[in-house]
Design a protein around this motif. Sequence first.
Motif, mmCIF file in Angstrom:
data_model
loop_
_atom_site.group_PDB
_atom_site.id
_atom_site.type_symbol
_atom_site.label_atom_id
_atom_site.label_comp_id
_atom_site.label_asym_id
_atom_site.label_seq_id
_atom_site.Cartn_x
_atom_site.Cartn_y
_atom_site.Cartn_z
ATOM 1 N N LEU A 25 -34.707 -0.024 57.639
ATOM 2 C CA LEU A 25 -34.471 1.252 58.313
ATOM 3 C C LEU A 25 -35.774 2.025 58.447
ATOM 4 C CD1 LEU A 25 -32.414 3.157 59.608
ATOM 5 C CD2 LEU A 25 -32.140 4.217 57.354
ATOM 6 N N TYR A 29 -37.367 3.102 61.895
ATOM 7 C CA TYR A 29 -37.688 4.517 62.107
ATOM 8 C C TYR A 29 -39.147 4.673 62.537
ATOM 9 C CZ TYR A 29 -38.094 9.516 61.356
ATOM 10 O OH TYR A 29 -38.314 10.853 61.539
ATOM 11 N N ALA A 33 -38.792 6.305 66.040
ATOM 12 C CA ALA A 33 -38.508 7.733 65.838
ATOM 13 C C ALA A 33 -39.126 8.606 66.925
ATOM 14 C CB ALA A 33 -38.992 8.185 64.461
ATOM 15 N N PHE A 58 -30.383 7.490 63.638
ATOM 16 C CA PHE A 58 -30.765 6.526 62.608
ATOM 17 C C PHE A 58 -29.688 6.387 61.533
ATOM 18 C CE2 PHE A 58 -34.836 7.101 64.678
ATOM 19 C CZ PHE A 58 -35.227 5.779 64.792
ATOM 20 N N TRP A 62 -27.918 2.839 60.645
ATOM 21 C CA TRP A 62 -27.825 2.374 59.266
ATOM 22 C C TRP A 62 -26.390 2.009 58.909
ATOM 23 C CZ3 TRP A 62 -30.433 0.327 55.571
ATOM 24 C CH2 TRP A 62 -29.998 0.387 54.251
ATOM 25 N N VAL A 79 -31.334 1.630 71.103
ATOM 26 C CA VAL A 79 -31.649 2.888 70.415
ATOM 27 C C VAL A 79 -31.776 4.019 71.443
ATOM 28 C CG1 VAL A 79 -33.419 4.070 69.055
ATOM 29 C CG2 VAL A 79 -32.684 1.768 68.409
#
Length: 193
Positions: A25, A29, A33, A58, A62, A79
């Motif tokens: 993760l 990220y 991100a 996120f 997860w 995403v």
Amino acid sequence: MAKDTPPRWDRRMQQRLARGEAAALGELYDRFAALVHSLAHRVLDDDAAADQITREVFGYIWENPDAYDPRQGNMRAWVARLTQRQAVHRLRLAEATAYAETGVGSAEELEQKVHRASVAARADYIVTSMPAPLRAALELAYFQRRDYRQTAVDLGVTEDEARRRLRLGLQLLSTAHTRPFEGTSPPGQGRTP
């Protein structure tokens, strides 16, 4: 590699997330991100809301790593779709609440605002995800006001190649208005990511 086979990194990342690897993760990220935050900010025009969307996206990834379907595209596109859907959902809620409280505006104005925000977010995503040679040609032409001849010299390619890159880049960018991200509801049929 088959056309519908995701890149090796995407497959491994999904497997690592499914195993519950917190480091995966963190890696995801680190990689996405900035994309998530910029797309959310583009839609919502609010840093705090974009931060919240980033956390939600996120968090959703997860908790639902198997929601990623490699047949629908790469993980970056997935995403981005999650982000856009959640940001548009948040924008609709905020605007509907404001409309209910003030009575100013209309449903049509709300949809126009949502559509403009979606187009802008999609255009940002297209530019950041297009192949580097196309992006470089567009950046030279747009930001540095180079014509195709100057672009060819700056990139060290033929004039025909510079024109081809500019044409393809503009064709991709033109789809931002005609082909918004798939769906506008948040993932999970009403469930927010």
